[in-house]
Write a protein that holds these residues in place. Structure first.
Motif, PDB file in Angstrom:
ATOM      1  N   ALA A 278     -22.454  30.892  19.530  1.00 54.42           N
ATOM      2  CA  ALA A 278     -22.699  30.710  20.956  1.00 54.42           C
ATOM      3  C   ALA A 278     -22.828  32.052  21.675  1.00 54.42           C
ATOM      4  CB  ALA A 278     -21.573  29.890  21.574  1.00 54.42           C
ATOM      5  N   ASP A 279     -21.986  33.000  21.315  1.00 57.40           N
ATOM      6  CA  ASP A 279     -22.035  34.323  21.957  1.00 57.40           C
ATOM      7  C   ASP A 279     -23.349  35.044  21.657  1.00 57.40           C
ATOM      8  OD1 ASP A 279     -19.565  33.954  23.053  1.00 57.40           O
ATOM      9  OD2 ASP A 279     -18.490  35.146  21.553  1.00 57.40           O
ATOM     10  N   MET A 280     -23.726  35.093  20.375  1.00 58.56           N
ATOM     11  CA  MET A 280     -24.921  35.844  19.988  1.00 58.56           C
ATOM     12  C   MET A 280     -26.206  35.184  20.476  1.00 58.56           C
ATOM     13  SD  MET A 280     -23.934  38.583  18.399  1.00 58.56           S
ATOM     14  CE  MET A 280     -22.606  38.581  19.615  1.00 58.56           C
ATOM     15  N   LEU A 281     -26.196  33.868  20.610  1.00 54.22           N
ATOM     16  CA  LEU A 281     -27.408  33.138  20.975  1.00 54.22           C
ATOM     17  C   LEU A 281     -27.406  32.687  22.430  1.00 54.22           C
ATOM     18  CD1 LEU A 281     -27.641  30.996  17.716  1.00 54.22           C
ATOM     19  CD2 LEU A 281     -28.985  33.035  18.289  1.00 54.22           C
ATOM     20  N   ARG A 282     -26.403  33.123  23.183  1.00 54.00           N
ATOM     21  CA  ARG A 282     -26.300  32.826  24.611  1.00 54.00           C
ATOM     22  C   ARG A 282     -26.388  31.303  24.857  1.00 54.00           C
ATOM     23  NH1 ARG A 282     -29.871  36.905  24.057  1.00 54.00           N
ATOM     24  NH2 ARG A 282     -31.691  35.685  24.713  1.00 54.00           N
ATOM     25  N   ALA A 283     -25.601  30.575  24.076  1.00 54.68           N
ATOM     26  CA  ALA A 283     -25.636  29.118  24.128  1.00 54.68           C
ATOM     27  C   ALA A 283     -24.265  28.561  24.477  1.00 54.68           C
ATOM     28  CB  ALA A 283     -26.086  28.565  22.776  1.00 54.68           C
TER      29      ALA A 283
END
Length: 317
Positions: free
Chosen positions: A166-171
């Protein structure tokens, strides 16, 4: 490239036709000119320039060779990748010695910003999200595809997978607060829970899924995590099970194996995995080769990341 006179006799074209095609091909392939630049140079239209280049290739005037640098022969396996794609009907195969890094790169290339991305838990998935880089790709939701709670002191890595993904993919992240297996009445009750039912339904409709496979043996993570015991394994083997995804077992052709576990599983069914448009299977280690082949035969994965030993095994069987 062949001399024009020889090419003319071989293909039946007039010397002038072939001379122009050869000239266009030389400008395109050797000099690096665009079709628009070739058209201007030869005094023809842009579509005609494109046809000249295509004609040169079709008539054997052009030979294209792809050369792998000697220092990278152990890292690049284009032939095996192409053969795997043809043999198993894959969208893409990646054969590499760096599975986590390759899986992360493949995921970032294939992911769309509005995608719902589903993960099962396991070491391959941990490696893939570890390799994700910030700002390269994004998606809408990262969702857990299978329950991960266990009474044993076993770390599934699911929280790390969801949090980093979620952090790396802005999700946003959707967690599945449930065990992988429960008794049927408990499963029914959990499916009536709004959080669990919403997460499962989101997972079933995911646009992209990334997962590994498990073997049917005591070396599988399900056995190590006390999700299975020897009695269950013996039953699965007797029914022809060779592998699992998200705790859902399948046979050598990738068809579901129905046991009591199928009714006790809190995870996305194999049928939903099969219909997902972008399914990425990451395989590591010889014990998973048979399960990987079965998953591919059953259409459970459309993209594959594996090492060269797995690729050769898949091509030999």
């Amino acid at each position: 490239m062949q001399p024009p006179a020889q090419a003319a006799s071989n293909s039946g074209g007039t010397p002038e036709d072939l001379r122009l095609a050869l000239r266009a091909a030389t400008l395109y392939y050797l000099d690096g000119l665009t079709q628009a630049e070739i058209a201007a140079k030869l005094g023809v239209s842009r579509p005609t320039a494109g046809r000249l280049i295509a004609r040169a290739k079709a008539r054997g005037l052009v030979r294209i060779e792809v050369v792998v640098p000697p220092t990278m022969k152990d890292d690049l396996h284009a032939d095996e990748e192409r053969l795997l794609e043809e043999r198993y009907g894959l969208t893409e195969a990646v054969v590499t010695g760096h599975l986590g890094r390759a899986a992360g790169a493949l995921l970032m290339r294939r992911l769309s910003e509005n995608d719902v991305l589903g993960f099962t838990w396991g070491p391959e998935q941990v490696a893939a999200v570890t390799a994700l880089a910030p700002g390269v790709a994004s998606c809408r939701v990262v969702v857990q595809l299978d329950g991960a709670m266990s009474t044993a002191a076993y770390q599934t890595g699911m929280e790390f997978i969801l949090s980093r993904g979620a952090d790396m993919l802005r999700a946003s992240a959707m967690r599945l607060p449930a065990p992988l297996y429960a008794d049927p009445s408990t499963v029914t009750s959990m499916r009536n829970d709004s959080v669990i039912s919403r997460t499962l339904e989101t997972g079933r409709r995911a646009d992209t899924m990334l997962f590994g496979v498990g073997s049917v043996s005591t070396s599988t993570t399900l056995f190590e995590g006390s999700f299975l015991d020897t009695r269950m394994l013996d039953e699965l083997v007797s029914l022809g099970a060779v592998g699992e995804i998200g705790g859902r077992f399948f046979d050598a052709n990738g068809a579901p194996v129905i046991t009591e576990l199928a009714h006790r599983a809190v995870s996305v069914p194999l049928e939903d995995i099969r219909t997902c448009a972008k399914t990425i299977l990451v395989c590591s280690g010889p014990p998973k080769h048979e399960a990987t082949r079965a998953a591919l035969l059953g259409g459970l994965a459309k993209l594959l990341v594996c090492d060269i030993d797995c690729a050769r095994w898949l091509l030999e069987h």
